[in-house]
Design a protein around this motif. Structure first.
Motif, PDB file in Angstrom:
ATOM      1  N   UNK A 123       0.970  -1.290  -0.151  1.00 59.02           N
ATOM      2  CA  UNK A 123       0.032  -0.077  -0.046  1.00 59.02           C
ATOM      3  C   UNK A 123       0.876   1.142  -0.013  1.00 59.02           C
ATOM      4  N   UNK A 124       1.744   1.286   0.741  1.00 59.78           N
ATOM      5  CA  UNK A 124       2.650   2.511   1.086  1.00 59.78           C
ATOM      6  C   UNK A 124       3.690   2.686  -0.362  1.00 59.78           C
ATOM      7  N   UNK A 125       4.010   1.594  -1.281  1.00 64.45           N
ATOM      8  CA  UNK A 125       4.596   1.580  -2.627  1.00 64.45           C
ATOM      9  C   UNK A 125       3.543   1.994  -3.674  1.00 64.45           C
ATOM     10  N   UNK A 126       2.342   1.741  -3.400  1.00 61.83           N
ATOM     11  CA  UNK A 126       1.190   2.211  -4.482  1.00 61.83           C
ATOM     12  C   UNK A 126       1.007   3.753  -4.044  1.00 61.83           C
ATOM     13  N   UNK A 127       0.877   4.081  -2.867  1.00 63.12           N
ATOM     14  CA  UNK A 127       0.626   5.429  -2.516  1.00 63.12           C
ATOM     15  C   UNK A 127       2.012   6.384  -2.858  1.00 63.12           C
ATOM     16  N   UNK A 128       2.906   5.883  -3.163  1.00 56.18           N
ATOM     17  CA  UNK A 128       4.390   6.707  -3.386  1.00 56.18           C
ATOM     18  C   UNK A 128       4.382   6.542  -4.939  1.00 56.18           C
ATOM     19  N   UNK A 129       3.734   5.837  -5.600  1.00 58.57           N
ATOM     20  CA  UNK A 129       3.907   5.642  -7.145  1.00 58.57           C
ATOM     21  C   UNK A 129       2.560   5.058  -7.667  1.00 58.57           C
ATOM     22  N   UNK A 130       1.621   5.832  -7.661  1.00 58.87           N
ATOM     23  CA  UNK A 130       0.338   5.567  -8.026  1.00 58.87           C
ATOM     24  C   UNK A 130      -0.018   5.110  -9.611  1.00 58.87           C
ATOM     25  N   UNK A 131       0.922   5.498 -10.357  1.00 60.99           N
ATOM     26  CA  UNK A 131       0.733   5.306 -11.872  1.00 60.99           C
ATOM     27  C   UNK A 131       1.427   3.945 -12.378  1.00 60.99           C
ATOM     28  N   UNK A 180      13.245  -0.542   0.890  1.00 60.49           N
ATOM     29  CA  UNK A 180      13.248  -0.662   2.374  1.00 60.49           C
ATOM     30  C   UNK A 180      12.325   0.251   3.092  1.00 60.49           C
ATOM     31  N   UNK A 181      12.277   1.635   2.475  1.00 62.11           N
ATOM     32  CA  UNK A 181      11.509   2.530   3.173  1.00 62.11           C
ATOM     33  C   UNK A 181       9.871   2.053   3.272  1.00 62.11           C
ATOM     34  N   UNK A 182       9.461   1.368   2.281  1.00 60.78           N
ATOM     35  CA  UNK A 182       8.104   0.838   2.326  1.00 60.78           C
ATOM     36  C   UNK A 182       7.930   0.124   3.439  1.00 60.78           C
ATOM     37  N   UNK A 183       8.856  -0.871   3.776  1.00 61.48           N
ATOM     38  CA  UNK A 183       8.780  -1.807   4.886  1.00 61.48           C
ATOM     39  C   UNK A 183       9.054  -1.125   6.306  1.00 61.48           C
TER      40      UNK A 183
END
Length: 71
Positions: free
Chosen positions: A45-53, A61-64
């Motif tokens: 979810x964090x990764x999708x919010x960071x790069x929604x496209x 690592x930052x997502x985890x």
């Protein structure tokens, strides 16, 4: 740690190759299999919010780290 590494790699098999499973296994000491699965879902979810496209965002690592803070 070997058991956690196996759990992490099993749950994150669709994660990008940039994911360091050994680092993640070291930082999930005391987590159950369900806890690790939830951590991976939150990181996605964090990764999708960071790069929604992106169709398949790269987990890093930052997502985890962010997901572990929320846990």
């Amino acid at each position: 740690m070997r058991d956690r590494f196996d759990l992490v790699s099993r749950f994150a098999k669709d994660a990008a190759s940039a994911t360091d499973f050994r680092w993640l296994a070291r930082h999930t000491e005391g987590f159950s299999g369900a806890d690790i699965a939830q951590l991976l879902r939150t990181a996605r979810i964090q990764a999708n919010l960071r790069n929604p496209t992106a169709t398949s965002p790269c987990l890093d690592r930052s997502d985890f780290v962010s997901a572990k803070r929320e846990a």
